[in-house]
Design a protein around this motif. Structure first.
Motif, PDB file in Angstrom:
ATOM      1  N   ASP A   1    -123.103  18.252  -1.629  1.00 44.50           N
ATOM      2  CA  ASP A   1    -123.633  17.354  -0.609  1.00 44.50           C
ATOM      3  C   ASP A   1    -122.468  16.631   0.051  1.00 44.50           C
ATOM      4  O   ASP A   1    -121.360  16.589  -0.497  1.00 44.50           O
ATOM      5  CB  ASP A   1    -124.571  16.319  -1.247  1.00 44.50           C
ATOM      6  CG  ASP A   1    -125.867  16.951  -1.737  1.00 44.50           C
ATOM      7  OD1 ASP A   1    -126.556  17.588  -0.927  1.00 44.50           O
ATOM      8  OD2 ASP A   1    -126.188  16.804  -2.931  1.00 44.50           O
TER       9      ASP A   1
ATOM     10  N   THR B   1    -128.272  18.832  10.714  1.00 41.75           N
ATOM     11  CA  THR B   1    -127.948  18.182   9.441  1.00 41.75           C
ATOM     12  C   THR B   1    -126.721  17.293   9.593  1.00 41.75           C
ATOM     13  O   THR B   1    -126.701  16.162   9.092  1.00 41.75           O
ATOM     14  CB  THR B   1    -127.728  19.243   8.351  1.00 41.75           C
ATOM     15  OG1 THR B   1    -128.933  20.001   8.207  1.00 41.75           O
ATOM     16  CG2 THR B   1    -127.375  18.611   7.024  1.00 41.75           C
TER      17      THR B   1
ATOM     18  N   LYS C   1    -127.805  14.198  11.275  1.00 45.19           N
ATOM     19  CA  LYS C   1    -128.735  13.402  10.463  1.00 45.19           C
ATOM     20  C   LYS C   1    -128.057  12.716   9.277  1.00 45.19           C
ATOM     21  O   LYS C   1    -128.444  11.602   8.907  1.00 45.19           O
ATOM     22  CB  LYS C   1    -129.872  14.309   9.981  1.00 45.19           C
ATOM     23  CG  LYS C   1    -131.029  13.580   9.371  1.00 45.19           C
ATOM     24  CD  LYS C   1    -132.154  14.530   9.030  1.00 45.19           C
ATOM     25  CE  LYS C   1    -131.725  15.387   7.888  1.00 45.19           C
ATOM     26  NZ  LYS C   1    -132.735  15.803   6.974  1.00 45.19           N
ATOM     27  N   ASP C   2    -127.054  13.342   8.675  1.00 47.15           N
ATOM     28  CA  ASP C   2    -126.436  12.790   7.461  1.00 47.15           C
ATOM     29  C   ASP C   2    -125.955  11.345   7.619  1.00 47.15           C
ATOM     30  O   ASP C   2    -126.279  10.495   6.779  1.00 47.15           O
ATOM     31  CB  ASP C   2    -125.295  13.675   6.970  1.00 47.15           C
ATOM     32  CG  ASP C   2    -125.779  14.921   6.242  1.00 47.15           C
ATOM     33  OD1 ASP C   2    -126.980  14.997   5.894  1.00 47.15           O
ATOM     34  OD2 ASP C   2    -124.949  15.830   6.021  1.00 47.15           O
TER      35      ASP C   2
END
Length: 186
Positions: A84, A161, A164-165
């Motif tokens: 992640d 992504t 958004k992170d």
């Protein structure tokens, strides 16, 4: 490029999670310390991609590959990433962000299966993020607006992504304060 579609909240998402979690539990047995519904579909009333995010918590790093192998033997597909993104203010050590990710067997209910190690920053992140949004519906509504506007940009999943992170991190950082104030624990 696959278009990102944000669906209206679906009251059946929790039941769909339960059904899939039972299958996963049957495949993994005691390898799974816990199985949790995470991500936007786990927050009542929150619009989301119609993909159930499930986190399987394991005890050790070698268990990540054991789980991935067992799921792959059941036709789940191992996918990148193998970690992640690190979150500002949390440990930057790569070990805190290691994971495995799999997707459902072909022609099954769409699922992103995240395998993370107990006690690591990324395992806590998914659970605290979910619980904070459940307890703060105004924040969840603002997050929904962002996701819908981001999806309207017609980005690929990787770019979506990446966009958004940091927004999730902006939600997560006050969630840590909320957790300390309320005594929230995993």
């Amino acid at each position: 490029m696959t278009e990102i579609v944000i669906a209206r909240p679906d009251d059946t998402w929790p039941a769909q999670y339960q059904k899939t979690a039972q299958v996963i539990s049957g495949l993994l047995g005691e390898l799974a310390q816990r199985i949790d519904h995470v991500g936007s579909t786990s927050v009542p009333g929150l619009p989301a991609k119609d993909i159930i995010d499930i986190q399987v918590t394991v005890g050790t790093e070698p268990d990540l590959d054991d789980v991935a192998e067992r799921m792959a033997a059941a036709d789940w597909e191992l996918r990148p990433p193998r970690r992640d993104h690190p979150v500002p203010g949390l440990p930057a050590d790569d070990i805190q962000w290691v994971k495995r990710m799999l997707v459902e067997p072909m022609y099954r209910r769409r699922v992103n299966l995240h395998i993370r190690v107990a006690g690591r920053a990324n395992q806590r992140y998914a659970l605290l993020f979910r619980d904070y949004l459940r307890s703060h519906p105004e924040t969840a509504r603002a997050y929904a607006v962002f996701k819908e506007q981001a999806a309207a940009l017609r980005l690929g999943i990787g770019d979506y992504t990446d966009l958004k992170d940091p927004v999730c991190d902006l939600i997560y950082l006050p969630a840590e304060e909320w957790a300390a104030r309320t005594g929230w624990t995993i």
